[in-house]
Every structure is written in structure tokens, then in C-alpha cells.
Design a protein around this motif. Structure first.
Motif, PDB file in Angstrom:
ATOM      1  N   TRP A  22       0.851  -1.181   0.000  1.00 13.00           N
ATOM      2  CA  TRP A  22       0.000   0.000   0.000  1.00 13.00           C
ATOM      3  C   TRP A  22       0.890   1.235   0.000  1.00 13.00           C
ATOM      4  CZ3 TRP A  22       0.124   3.730   3.819  1.00 13.00           C
ATOM      5  CH2 TRP A  22       0.725   3.382   5.019  1.00 13.00           C
ATOM      6  N   ARG A  23       0.279   2.334  -0.420  1.00 14.59           N
ATOM      7  CA  ARG A  23       0.949   3.625  -0.372  1.00 14.59           C
ATOM      8  C   ARG A  23      -0.050   4.669   0.090  1.00 14.59           C
ATOM      9  NH1 ARG A  23      -0.394   7.283  -4.101  1.00 14.59           N
ATOM     10  NH2 ARG A  23      -1.534   6.600  -5.919  1.00 14.59           N
ATOM     11  N   ALA A  24       0.473   5.698   0.745  1.00 15.52           N
ATOM     12  CA  ALA A  24      -0.360   6.823   1.155  1.00 15.52           C
ATOM     13  C   ALA A  24      -0.640   7.677  -0.072  1.00 15.52           C
ATOM     14  CB  ALA A  24       0.346   7.636   2.225  1.00 15.52           C
ATOM     15  N   ALA A  25      -1.892   7.953  -0.335  1.00 14.69           N
ATOM     16  CA  ALA A  25      -2.269   8.741  -1.506  1.00 14.69           C
ATOM     17  C   ALA A  25      -2.125  10.238  -1.271  1.00 14.69           C
ATOM     18  CB  ALA A  25      -3.709   8.414  -1.910  1.00 14.69           C
ATOM     19  N   ASN A  26      -1.935  10.631  -0.012  1.00 16.27           N
ATOM     20  CA  ASN A  26      -1.830  12.057   0.290  1.00 16.27           C
ATOM     21  C   ASN A  26      -1.133  12.244   1.638  1.00 16.27           C
ATOM     22  OD1 ASN A  26      -3.913  12.053   2.475  1.00 16.27           O
ATOM     23  ND2 ASN A  26      -5.240  11.462   0.760  1.00 16.27           N
ATOM     24  N   PRO A  27      -0.688  13.451   1.931  1.00 16.43           N
ATOM     25  CA  PRO A  27       0.021  13.698   3.196  1.00 16.43           C
ATOM     26  C   PRO A  27      -0.843  13.435   4.432  1.00 16.43           C
ATOM     27  CG  PRO A  27       0.409  15.500   1.651  1.00 16.43           C
ATOM     28  CD  PRO A  27      -0.651  14.618   1.041  1.00 16.43           C
ATOM     29  N   GLY A  28      -2.142  13.556   4.299  1.00 14.42           N
ATOM     30  CA  GLY A  28      -3.026  13.308   5.440  1.00 14.42           C
ATOM     31  C   GLY A  28      -2.922  11.874   5.938  1.00 14.42           C
ATOM     32  N   VAL A  29      -2.776  10.932   5.022  1.00 12.51           N
ATOM     33  CA  VAL A  29      -2.636   9.521   5.406  1.00 12.51           C
ATOM     34  C   VAL A  29      -1.287   9.306   6.081  1.00 12.51           C
ATOM     35  CG1 VAL A  29      -2.491   7.147   4.537  1.00 12.51           C
ATOM     36  CG2 VAL A  29      -4.204   8.719   3.614  1.00 12.51           C
ATOM     37  N   LYS A  34       0.916   8.218  11.920  1.00  7.99           N
ATOM     38  CA  LYS A  34       1.701   8.475  13.136  1.00  7.99           C
ATOM     39  C   LYS A  34       0.921   8.113  14.399  1.00  7.99           C
ATOM     40  CE  LYS A  34       4.403  12.125  10.955  1.00  7.99           C
ATOM     41  NZ  LYS A  34       4.661  13.582  10.905  1.00  7.99           N
ATOM     42  N   ASP A  35      -0.405   8.042  14.272  1.00  4.97           N
ATOM     43  CA  ASP A  35      -1.255   7.617  15.392  1.00  4.97           C
ATOM     44  C   ASP A  35      -1.047   6.116  15.572  1.00  4.97           C
ATOM     45  OD1 ASP A  35      -3.588   6.437  16.723  1.00  4.97           O
ATOM     46  OD2 ASP A  35      -4.564   8.385  16.463  1.00  4.97           O
ATOM     47  N   PRO A  36      -0.696   5.649  16.765  1.00  2.00           N
ATOM     48  CA  PRO A  36      -0.425   4.212  16.960  1.00  2.00           C
ATOM     49  C   PRO A  36      -1.585   3.300  16.554  1.00  2.00           C
ATOM     50  CG  PRO A  36       0.217   5.466  18.900  1.00  2.00           C
ATOM     51  CD  PRO A  36      -0.479   6.419  17.970  1.00  2.00           C
ATOM     52  N   ARG A  37      -2.815   3.774  16.726  1.00  2.00           N
ATOM     53  CA  ARG A  37      -3.976   2.960  16.333  1.00  2.00           C
ATOM     54  C   ARG A  37      -4.015   2.788  14.822  1.00  2.00           C
ATOM     55  NH1 ARG A  37      -8.195   6.862  18.965  1.00  2.00           N
ATOM     56  NH2 ARG A  37      -6.638   8.208  18.035  1.00  2.00           N
ATOM     57  N   VAL A  38      -3.802   3.877  14.107  1.00  2.00           N
ATOM     58  CA  VAL A  38      -3.821   3.820  12.644  1.00  2.00           C
ATOM     59  C   VAL A  38      -2.656   2.980  12.142  1.00  2.00           C
ATOM     60  CG1 VAL A  38      -3.695   5.180  10.517  1.00  2.00           C
ATOM     61  CG2 VAL A  38      -5.055   6.010  12.455  1.00  2.00           C
ATOM     62  N   GLY A 105      -7.992   6.891   9.459  1.00  2.00           N
ATOM     63  CA  GLY A 105      -8.213   7.655  10.676  1.00  2.00           C
ATOM     64  C   GLY A 105      -8.960   6.864  11.717  1.00  2.00           C
ATOM     65  N   PRO A 106      -8.745   7.254  12.977  1.00  2.00           N
ATOM     66  CA  PRO A 106      -9.460   6.578  14.063  1.00  2.00           C
ATOM     67  C   PRO A 106     -10.932   6.972  14.058  1.00  2.00           C
ATOM     68  CG  PRO A 106      -8.121   8.371  14.925  1.00  2.00           C
ATOM     69  CD  PRO A 106      -7.846   8.288  13.461  1.00  2.00           C
ATOM     70  N   ARG A 107     -11.716   6.049  14.500  1.00  2.00           N
ATOM     71  CA  ARG A 107     -13.145   6.269  14.708  1.00  2.00           C
ATOM     72  C   ARG A 107     -13.420   5.650  16.065  1.00  2.00           C
ATOM     73  NH1 ARG A 107     -18.127   3.175  12.419  1.00  2.00           N
ATOM     74  NH2 ARG A 107     -19.490   4.203  13.793  1.00  2.00           N
ATOM     75  N   ARG A 108     -13.585   6.464  17.067  1.00  2.00           N
ATOM     76  CA  ARG A 108     -13.625   6.011  18.456  1.00  2.00           C
ATOM     77  C   ARG A 108     -12.231   5.526  18.836  1.00  2.00           C
ATOM     78  NH1 ARG A 108     -18.774   2.233  17.922  1.00  2.00           N
ATOM     79  NH2 ARG A 108     -17.117   0.747  18.307  1.00  2.00           N
TER      80      ARG A 108
END
Length: 161
Positions: A22-29, A34-38, A105-108
């Protein structure tokens, strides 16, 4: 000469291992990762993709939540047991699988959503074998007993050529 080239090309195809990535399609991803959950959900997504391409039924199914519901390439909703049977029969083992993650992104606290596009080649003997298939996907990964498990998945084919 043609036969020799065909033999070399076949040997190269067999020597190159099946891939999932996989690759990140944008800087937001990239930032979200960087979030440990993600990051943990992305690692689990990588493992399930690698297991799918390798045809490793047990590794593939181990990443499903017990109550998971996913749609499959035959446009039906599948339980983990149905997915196990399809994987064991080889009909959902792609030759390769590449994801472009457009949202992560996290959801809850205990869920992560991944969304984007996948490109893959279905296995020999299936209706779209030999084609490059592109589909949009949404995956919901849930933390259960300290492990990230695929809980919900929807994927829609929009190109097969």
C-alpha cells in the motif's frame, strides 16, 4: 527464439513473488499513520493482504473479527467462514494487490477506518482472470483483545480490463 523468450518470461513471472503493498495517496494519510492505532490497523491490513496473495487461509482468517461482514468479488456479503471457504478454494487469492490509501483515521478509541482504491489481478480460473481490476474500498478495523481485526469491508469494482 520466441519459445526461448516465452520460457524466460514464464520463469521470471514464477520467480517474482506475489506482492501486496500500500501507499499513502496524500500527506493526510502519512500524518494519520503516526497515530499508533492507525499504524497498527495499517500493519494488520498489510498482513491480511499478504496472506490473501500468498493463499494463506489461516493467516487471512485470523485477521477477521468473529462477527465480521465483508463483501466478496462475487458481490455477496460473506461471514468469516464463507471467506475461509473461498480462500481455501483459491478463488479469492489475487496474483497481486496494491492499495492506495486515501483516508486513514481513528473512529472512536477502538476502530480505524481505511478508504481508498485497490488494484489487483484475480486468480486463474475466475471470471476476471488475466484482467487488472480496480475497486474502491472501505475497511473498518476494530481492536479486540489487543489485536486489530477486520470488522467490516465494502469494495466495489469500477474497472476490469
Amino acid at each position: 527464439m520466441r519459445i526461448h523468450r516465452a520460457i524466460v518470461m514464464t520463469a521470471l513471472a514464477l520467480a517474482v513473488p506475489a506482492r501486496a503493498d500500500w501507499r499513502a495517496a496524500n500527506p493526510g494519510v502519512t500524518e494519520a499513520a503516526k497515530d499508533p492505532r492507525v499504524a497498527a490497523a495499517l500493519a494488520a491490513a498489510t498482513r491480511i493482504d499478504e496472506a490473501a496473495v500468498a493463499g494463506d487461509t489461516e493467516a487471512f482468517i485470523s485477521l477477521f473479527a468473529p462477527d465480521a461482514r465483508v463483501n466478496n468479488p462475487f458481490n455477496t456479503v460473506a461471514t468469516p467462514e464463507m471467506a475461509r471457504r473461498l480462500m481455501a478454494s483459491g478463488v479469492i487469492t489475487p496474483k497481486y494487490l496494491h492499495r492506495s490509501i486515501e483516508y486513514a483515521g481513528p473512529r472512536r478509541d477502538d476502530e480505524v477506518v481505511l478508504m481508498g482504491e485497490e488494484t489487483y489481478e484475480p486468480p486463474t480460473g475466475t471470471p476476471q482472470a488475466g484482467k487488472t481490476v480496480r475497486r474502491r474500498f472501505t475497511d473498518v478495523w476494530r481492536l479486540q483483545n489487543g489485536k486489530w481485526k477486520l470488522s467490516l469491508r465494502q469494495a466495489t469494482v469500477f474497472v476490469a480490463k
